[in-house]
Write an enzyme that holds these catalytic residues in place. Structure first.
Site, short mmCIF file in Angstrom:
data_model
loop_
_atom_site.label_atom_id
_atom_site.label_comp_id
_atom_site.label_asym_id
_atom_site.label_seq_id
_atom_site.Cartn_x
_atom_site.Cartn_y
_atom_site.Cartn_z
N CYS A 138 -2.84 -2.23 6.57
CA CYS A 138 -2.99 -0.88 7.12
C CYS A 138 -4.38 -0.69 7.74
CB CYS A 138 -2.70 0.20 6.08
SG CYS A 138 -3.84 0.25 4.71
N GLN B 34 -5.05 -0.52 -4.45
CA GLN B 34 -5.78 -1.64 -5.08
C GLN B 34 -6.61 -1.20 -6.29
OE1 GLN B 34 -7.90 -4.16 -2.31
NE2 GLN B 34 -9.23 -4.94 -3.93
N CYS C 262 0.85 -1.19 0.00
CA CYS C 262 0.00 0.00 0.00
C CYS C 262 0.89 1.25 0.00
CB CYS C 262 -0.89 -0.05 1.23
SG CYS C 262 -1.22 1.52 2.01
N GLU C 263 0.68 2.11 -0.99
CA GLU C 263 1.58 3.26 -1.11
C GLU C 263 1.29 4.34 -0.08
OE1 GLU C 263 1.04 4.47 -5.15
OE2 GLU C 263 -0.48 5.96 -4.65
N HIS C 264 0.15 4.25 0.59
CA HIS C 264 -0.17 5.27 1.60
C HIS C 264 0.54 5.01 2.92
CE1 HIS C 264 -4.07 5.65 -0.88
NE2 HIS C 264 -3.19 6.53 -1.28
N HIS C 265 0.74 3.73 3.25
CA HIS C 265 1.33 3.39 4.54
C HIS C 265 2.59 2.56 4.43
CE1 HIS C 265 -3.01 4.10 5.39
NE2 HIS C 265 -2.52 4.72 6.44
N HIS D 222 -5.99 -5.54 3.68
CA HIS D 222 -4.98 -4.49 3.83
C HIS D 222 -4.49 -4.45 5.27
CE1 HIS D 222 -5.60 -2.30 -0.09
NE2 HIS D 222 -6.56 -3.20 -0.11
ZN LIG Z 1 -2.81 1.80 3.46
#
Ligand SMILES: [Zn+2]
Length: 216
Positions: free
Chosen positions: A175, A145, A104-107, A173
């Site tokens: 995250c 995703q 996941c590129e956010h976390h 996920h």
């Molecule tokens: Zn995430």
């Protein structure tokens, strides 16, 4: 005197940092010494001692791991789809349960699950393992995703000129399960429909039945 510079434990014989970087870049396209420095910095920032015994090899280990997890950034999935063969087969081809791990590129935390890919060929048919290879390459990069689902569908449309493409991805996920709202067991489902699977409701329900049929 102990040499604590990043990389010194992984390759003690090599003291030239620039050679290190060049070697890492030429083999994987990922600058591993740079990751090592960053991981040392994170360990120090959270209040750890990067030089204590248990952590000494960690930056190099994480660097090798990231080189593997992000290897898809340095490989073009299109090249695998170009190895199609011509076949007068005009029924749906569906590969279900292609497992994958992504990040996941956010976390920068992993998400993992399964992809289901169906397409209706228009003369170009691809080896089934190539579909799995494309999922692998698209997964091995910083990802969300939704984009992963759409980019697999678009790649198939572009390279195979298929009459229809359906991609469904189901993933967990971390995250969402280990931090934040902490909802273990939650499953995120995304789909991308192209061609007839988008324009014709009957074709769409047919492919969705093929994907989900045995679970009802
Ligand atoms: Zn995430």
């Amino acid at each position: 005197m102990m040499d604590n510079s990043p990389g010194s434990h992984a390759r003690p014989a090599c003291t030239n940092g620039e050679d290190d970087i060049a070697a890492a870049l030429s083999t994987s396209g990922v600058d591993q010494p740079r990751i090592e420095r960053a991981v040392r910095e994170i360990l120090a920032a959270v209040g750890e001692d990067p030089d204590r015994e248990g952590l000494r090899e960690t930056p190099a280990r994480v660097a090798r791991m990231y080189a593997e997890l992000f290897s898809g950034l340095h490989d073009d999935p299109r090249q695998h789809l170009r190895k199609f063969f011509t076949e007068k087969y005009d029924e749906v081809v569906l590969v279900k349960n292609i497992s994958f791990n992504s990040m996941c590129e956010h976390h920068m935390l992993p998400f993992m699950g399964e992809a289901h890919i169906g397409y209706l060929p228009a003369g170009k048919v691809i080896g089934l393992s190539k579909l799995a290879r494309v999922v692998e390459l698209v997964a091995r990069r910083p990802q969300v995703q939704e984009r992963m689902t759409e980019s697999i569908a678009d790649l198939l449309v572009d390279e195979l000129e298929a009459k229809g493409v359906a991609v469904v991805i189901e993933a967990t996920h971390t995250c969402m399960t280990i931090r934040g709202i902490r909802k273990p067991g939650s499953l995120c489902v995304t789909s991308a429909m192209r061609g007839v699977f988008r324009s014709h409701l009957s074709s769409r329900s047919e492919i969705m039945n093929l994907i989900y049929g045995d679970r009802r």
